[in-house]
Design a protein around this motif. Structure first.
Motif, short mmCIF file in Angstrom:
data_model
loop_
_atom_site.label_atom_id
_atom_site.label_comp_id
_atom_site.label_asym_id
_atom_site.label_seq_id
_atom_site.Cartn_x
_atom_site.Cartn_y
_atom_site.Cartn_z
N HIS A 604 3.22 -6.05 7.70
CA HIS A 604 2.68 -7.40 7.72
C HIS A 604 1.44 -7.41 8.60
O HIS A 604 1.28 -6.56 9.47
CB HIS A 604 3.69 -8.40 8.30
CG HIS A 604 4.99 -8.43 7.56
ND1 HIS A 604 5.13 -9.04 6.34
CD2 HIS A 604 6.20 -7.89 7.86
CE1 HIS A 604 6.39 -8.88 5.92
NE2 HIS A 604 7.05 -8.19 6.82
N CYS A 639 0.23 -14.25 7.19
CA CYS A 639 0.34 -12.80 7.04
C CYS A 639 -0.83 -12.31 6.19
O CYS A 639 -1.15 -12.90 5.16
CB CYS A 639 1.66 -12.44 6.38
SG CYS A 639 1.78 -10.71 5.92
N GLU A 641 -1.22 -9.13 4.90
CA GLU A 641 -0.92 -8.03 3.96
C GLU A 641 -0.08 -8.60 2.83
O GLU A 641 0.94 -9.24 3.10
CB GLU A 641 -0.12 -6.92 4.67
CG GLU A 641 -0.95 -5.99 5.54
CD GLU A 641 -1.22 -4.64 4.89
OE1 GLU A 641 -0.60 -4.31 3.85
OE2 GLU A 641 -2.08 -3.92 5.41
N PHE A 642 -0.46 -8.31 1.61
CA PHE A 642 0.32 -8.85 0.48
C PHE A 642 1.66 -8.12 0.42
O PHE A 642 1.83 -7.13 -0.27
CB PHE A 642 -0.45 -8.72 -0.83
CG PHE A 642 -0.03 -9.76 -1.83
CD1 PHE A 642 -0.88 -10.81 -2.18
CD2 PHE A 642 1.23 -9.73 -2.42
CE1 PHE A 642 -0.48 -11.79 -3.08
CE2 PHE A 642 1.64 -10.70 -3.32
CZ PHE A 642 0.79 -11.73 -3.65
N CYS A 643 2.63 -8.65 1.17
CA CYS A 643 3.84 -7.90 1.47
C CYS A 643 4.98 -8.17 0.50
O CYS A 643 5.94 -7.40 0.43
CB CYS A 643 4.29 -8.24 2.89
SG CYS A 643 4.43 -10.02 3.15
N HIS A 647 4.42 -13.61 -0.27
CA HIS A 647 3.46 -13.31 0.80
C HIS A 647 2.62 -14.54 1.17
O HIS A 647 2.39 -14.83 2.34
CB HIS A 647 2.54 -12.16 0.36
CG HIS A 647 1.20 -12.18 0.99
ND1 HIS A 647 0.98 -11.78 2.28
CD2 HIS A 647 -0.01 -12.59 0.51
CE1 HIS A 647 -0.31 -11.92 2.56
NE2 HIS A 647 -0.93 -12.40 1.52
N MET A 650 4.18 -16.70 3.57
CA MET A 650 4.45 -16.16 4.91
C MET A 650 3.35 -16.70 5.83
O MET A 650 2.36 -16.03 6.11
CB MET A 650 4.46 -14.62 4.88
CG MET A 650 4.99 -14.00 6.17
SD MET A 650 5.36 -12.25 5.98
CE MET A 650 5.85 -11.85 7.66
CU1 CUA Z 1 3.99 -10.42 5.29
CU2 CUA Z 1 2.37 -10.87 3.68
#
Ligand code: CUA
Ligand code: CUK
Length: 659
Positions: A604, A639, A641-643, A647, A650
């Motif tokens: 993240h 966040c 980062e495309f987690c 995402h 987030m």
């Molecule tokens: Cu954690 Cu996007």
């Protein structure tokens, strides 16, 4: 590594005809499909070659570098990012860029320079109290055990602001920066002794030691060079400044360096230019520096007995300058720690052969690679066979008696690398070529054009006691016409070369759009075993220990303390806890964020809008961020980062209530 070579030969001799045979069988179908799109799926190999104007040599080159999806590279190439200040990690033979590592320059993707820990690291690299956010990185050096790369650490230097950084190969992250105020610039850095007892950093442009002031007209008396032996504590993974020391050198421009190995272990060899001691002044009636420094036919190869010097340091025969124990030039001379051997005009690279017996020097304004014999140098020193002394009393050995011979290379030889069959490879700057020559009889074997203006070159395991004799990468300064134009500032060009056999073959051009990588080292990939996640969760990536502020799931909280508001947060797909933070205008905010995930690649990122904050939270990592909430308002945090599928969700709010 004969197995590798076998593969190449097999690829060249077996795979290509096989592929061509296959295409012949599927020819008609391929032709039909190829007609539909220029390079589209289904084209036969023969047709693709024809359409793209490729010959058989091109296809052989392609087969030697192509690395199918999911297959890892055989080598890591660690390339300096030059005046970009950061490291570049590249896979060989695919030449795929694997990572940039923030070192001297903030690296936003990694949150490097945007959170407390990495800010602290950059601050460690301050000089004279001034924090620096860029560096001019030249020479990465992998840690060695018994002269072999061991895959544990990497050291890099900053030429502009003399500093050395330590990078841990456990997680490919910078862990330490040391800066000595003894010297004001450097270049012969970093080079390690065969067991990484010391990391060597040598000054380039002389200056009064310790940051004193003296006018440049006092050059001969007040200006000096120095070489620093940074003591490395392998168990702690840290350079120990208190156990480090230096040796004062005459005010020449010391250039590259290399440590002896095997028979020459215990010695360090450093080139120099400008033994004329020119210092410029082209508006003051002096010749410009560039002509002033090129008057002499010979400069001096510095031969330093560092094991003996270490004893002199232990005996306390040093003076302290800028907090560093320094062996004075007079002491170095009196104790026989420093000798000079003349070396041809304006040398640049100095490289010790894998057996440690010879020292190869490339002279920029000389057409030879000069091969010095360590045995001869040692015998001359033992017999006190000197032809004179320099103005500072340093004994000078006779040139002819110190060399094994010279190899006629071409115009502008610079740096040399080695293989496992007794061949040396020297970059030839003015000719833009790589020269392959035999160490045994000092005869030129082959030359290959590079594009263009080759500086360093690097061979697989090329600085070790047992090079692999596999790939060679030419690190070219100019790209000119190699790539699609991108405006006046062009990338550098790394060219992958197959050095095996009587004729070297050019395989691949890789543009490098980050600074000017001067040097690189190439290590067998299976020697490096990085961690996949930080374990246990809550780890500080700098210390590799659990951070005192690490947060466990379920223990998230916000606490108001005398030093500000402490927010103990966790990140896990797909939320931060807490996701609403309320502070008052003027509060100092301490964010403590742990990514409590333990799944590979579940990274993240975290940012609060308009605060110049960004941290990267790899699985298990803990980051601290301190800032002052000086402007009231509503700041989304999210966040970066495309987690996960959620995402975008987030996210949360950072609310700063007006006073
Ligand atoms: Cu954690 Cu996007
Ligand atoms: S290098 Cu630093 S000037 Cu030839 Cu090692 Cu490029």
């Amino acid at each position: 590594m004969t197995s590798g070579r076998k593969w190449w030969r097999w690829a060249a001799s077996a795979l290509l005809p096989l592929a061509l045979a296959c295409t012949r069988e599927t020819g008609p179908e391929g032709a039909a499909t190829a007609g539909a799109s220029a390079l589209g799926g289904g084209s036969s190999l023969a047709e693709l070659m024809q359409k793209r104007g490729l010959n058989e040599a091109d296809v052989v080159a392609a087969l030697k570098t192509y690395t199918p999806s999911g297959k890892h590279d055989e080598y890591y190439l660690f390339a300096s990012g030059g005046h970009g200040g950061n490291l570049i990690v590249i896979g060989v033979p695919s030449m795929r860029i694997l990572k940039y590592i923030g070192v001297f320059t903030p690296e936003p993707w990694q949150g490097y320079g945007y959170g407390d820990q990495t800010m602290e690291l950059l601050k460690q690299g301050s000089r004279d109290g001034k924090m620096l956010t860029w560096g001019d990185m030249h020479h990465p050096a992998l840690s060695e055990s018994a002269g072999e790369y061991d895959g544990q650490y990497l050291f890099v230097n900053d030429k502009a602001n003399p500093r050395v950084a330590v990078v841990s190969l456990r997680d490919f992250a910078t862990t330490q920066i040391v800066a000595s105020e003894l010297i004001e610039s450097e270049h012969g850095s970093t080079f390690v002794t065969p067991d990484t007892d010391y990391v060597i950093e040598t000054s380039q442009y002389p200056a009064p030691l310790g940051g004193r002031y003296a006018d440049v007209t006092k050059f001969n008396d007040e200006y000096r060079g120095a070489t620093i032996f940074w003591k490395f504590d392998r168990a702690r993974g840290r350079i120990v400044p208190e156990e480090s020391w230096a040796m004062e050198l005459p005010p020449y421009m010391q250039d590259l360096a290399d440590a002896g190995k095997l028979v020459s272990d215990g010695y360090v060899f450093i080139n120099s230019i400008n033994t004329e001691r020119a210092y410029g002044g082209n508006l003051e009636g002096n010749p410009p520096l560039e002509s002033g420094v090129s008057q002499n036919d010979m400069d001096y190869l510095h031969v330093i007995n560092w094991k003996k010097a270490e004893q002199v340091v232990k005996a306390g025969r040093t003076k302290v300058i800028a907090g560093m124990r320094v062996i004075a030039l007079e002491t170095a001379v009196a104790e026989g720690l420093l000798h000079f051997v003349p070396e041809p005009k304006s040398p640049h690279g100095v490289d010790v052969t894998p057996d440690g017996k010879d020292i190869v020097v490339g002279g920029k304004l000389d057409t030879h690679a000069t091969v010095f014999s360590f045995e001869k140098i040692k015998a001359l020193i033992a017999a006190n066979t000197f032809v004179g002394k320099d103005p500072y009393g340093v004994p000078i050995l006779p040139f002819q008696e110190a060399i094994r011979g010279q190899c006629e290379i071409g115009l502008g030889p610079l740096h040399t690398q080695f293989d496992n069959e007794g061949f040396a490879y020297t970059s030839v700057f003015i000719e833009s070529k790589v020269a392959k020559w035999s160490l045994k009889d000092l005869k030129l074997v082959d030359k290959l054009s590079t594009h263009y203006n080759i500086g360093h070159l690097v061979a697989a395991e090329g600085d070790t006691v047992s090079p692999d004799g596999r790939f060679l990468v030419a690190m070219n300064k100019w790209a000119i016409d190699r790539f699609a134009p991108v405006g006046p500032l062009l990338p550098q060009n790394f060219q992958l070369i197959d050095p095996v056999g009587p004729k070297m073959q050019m395989l691949y051009d890789a543009p490098i759009p980050l600074g000017e990588p001067h040097y690189a080292q190439m290590i067998k990939a299976d020697k490096i075993k990085p961690v996949e996640i930080y374990k246990p969760a809550g780890m500080n990536a700098l210390t590799h220990e659990k951070d005192p502020f690490a947060v466990e799931g379920g223990k998230e909280r916000i606490e108001r303390k005398p030093d500000g508001v402490h927010v103990y947060m966790t990140a896990v797909r797909s939320h931060f806890t807490p996701d609403i933070i309320r502070v008052k205008q003027g509060d100092t905010v301490h964010l403590h964020i742990t990514n409590i995930e333990q799944a590979k690649d579940a990274t993240h990122g975290f940012t609060v809008g308009s605060q110049n904050i960004h941290v990267s939270l790899e699985p298990g990592k803990h980051a601290n961020v301190t800032f002052v909430a000086d402007k009231p308002g509503v700041y989304p945090m999210y966040c970066t980062e495309f987690c996960s599928a959620l995402h975008l969700e987030m996210a949360g709010y950072f609310l700063v209530e007006p006073k």
